[in-house]
Design a protein around this motif. Structure first.
Motif, PDB file in Angstrom:
ATOM      1  N   ASP A 103     -14.702 -38.868  30.405  1.00 30.34           N
ATOM      2  CA  ASP A 103     -15.860 -38.477  31.216  1.00 30.34           C
ATOM      3  C   ASP A 103     -16.225 -39.655  32.108  1.00 30.34           C
ATOM      4  OD1 ASP A 103     -18.028 -37.161  32.270  1.00 30.34           O
ATOM      5  OD2 ASP A 103     -19.331 -37.542  30.547  1.00 30.34           O
ATOM      6  N   ASP A 130      -6.918 -33.265  28.901  1.00 29.77           N
ATOM      7  CA  ASP A 130      -8.257 -33.546  29.422  1.00 29.77           C
ATOM      8  C   ASP A 130      -8.338 -34.968  29.966  1.00 29.77           C
ATOM      9  OD1 ASP A 130      -9.112 -30.999  28.584  1.00 29.77           O
ATOM     10  OD2 ASP A 130      -9.637 -31.759  26.600  1.00 29.77           O
ATOM     11  N   GLU A 134      -8.796 -35.925  33.897  1.00 30.27           N
ATOM     12  CA  GLU A 134      -9.932 -36.708  34.379  1.00 30.27           C
ATOM     13  C   GLU A 134      -9.457 -37.906  35.198  1.00 30.27           C
ATOM     14  OE1 GLU A 134     -14.197 -37.760  34.420  1.00 30.27           O
ATOM     15  OE2 GLU A 134     -12.854 -36.043  34.701  1.00 30.27           O
ATOM     16  N   ARG A 137      -8.429 -36.646  38.535  1.00 25.67           N
ATOM     17  CA  ARG A 137      -9.598 -36.295  39.356  1.00 25.67           C
ATOM     18  C   ARG A 137     -10.115 -37.497  40.129  1.00 25.67           C
ATOM     19  NH1 ARG A 137     -14.886 -36.990  39.288  1.00 25.67           N
ATOM     20  NH2 ARG A 137     -14.932 -37.987  37.227  1.00 25.67           N
TER      21      ARG A 137
END
Length: 214
Positions: A103, A130, A134, A137
């Motif tokens: 995150d 995940d 990330e 991204r």
């Protein structure tokens, strides 16, 4: 912090407990790793000057400092406040932040490069998409990822290291499925290397390094 997955909380607690001993044990490990330094040098050339790079899971900051010495504009990120305290103490001219690779507090496309140097090894296999998603991204198109990890099929369980009342699994993985997973996440794998173990090195299992481009 309370909403973190259990493995994230366990990893943070482990490194908070062992930070000073870990730093003392591994502070000069790059000095005896010319092949690792060469791969970091290749990564630095691929990123090029001026772009922002994140050392994700930076620990006490030794890789962050080395990347900075290669001319990269780099900052470190880690879960552990104790590790970050060492990183800031040892590298007062560099920036270090607390956070999770799952995150990232970064806008889309903010980075020219990202490094995960043995920091994905505490993430379960089913959560790696995940993590890699990330990282993708926050990388700009054409940005590069440097990923290091130990090779093997079974984790190594560390229990009460240096006498501290903590335990953690260190996952070992094969480079082929890791490369395939990166490709499925939207990366192009440019380089896949495996360094065999030597009696004089700290690690006694082969070490893999992947370089991939978004």
């Amino acid at each position: 912090m309370t909403t973190d997955p259990a493995f994230v909380a366990t990893t943070r607690s482990f490194y908070d407990a062992v930070a000073e001993d870990y730093h003392a044990r591994f502070r000069t490990v790059l000095d005896d790793a010319p092949l690792d330094r060469a791969l970091m040098g290749a990564f630095a050339e691929l990123v090029g000057p001026g772009g922002q790079v994140a050392d994700l899971g930076c620990g006490p900051g030794r890789v962050t400092a080395h990347l900075a010495s290669l001319g990269l504009r780099v900052f470190g990120l880690d879960l552990s406040s104790s590790m970050l305290a060492i990183a800031r103490r040892e590298n007062p001219g560099l920036r270090f932040e607390q956070g999770s690779m799952l995150d990232l507090d970064l806008p889309d496309g903010a980075l020219a490069g990202a490094v995960s140097w043995y920091s994905s090894i505490h993430t379960p296999w089913e959560r790696l998409p995940d993590l890699f998603g990330e990282v993708r991204r926050v990388l700009a198109p054409g940005g590069h990822l440097l990923l290091g990890f130990q090779v093997g099929d079974e984790p190594r369980h560390h229990d009460r290291p240096w006498g501290h009342p903590v335990a953690l699994d260190f996952e070992r993985r094969r480079p082929e499925p890791m490369a395939e997973l990166l490709e499925r996440t939207g990366f192009t794998v440019l380089s896949r290397t495996v360094r065999i173990t030597e009696e004089t090195t700290v690690a006694q299992v082969p070490q893999a390094c992947l370089i991939a481009r978004r």
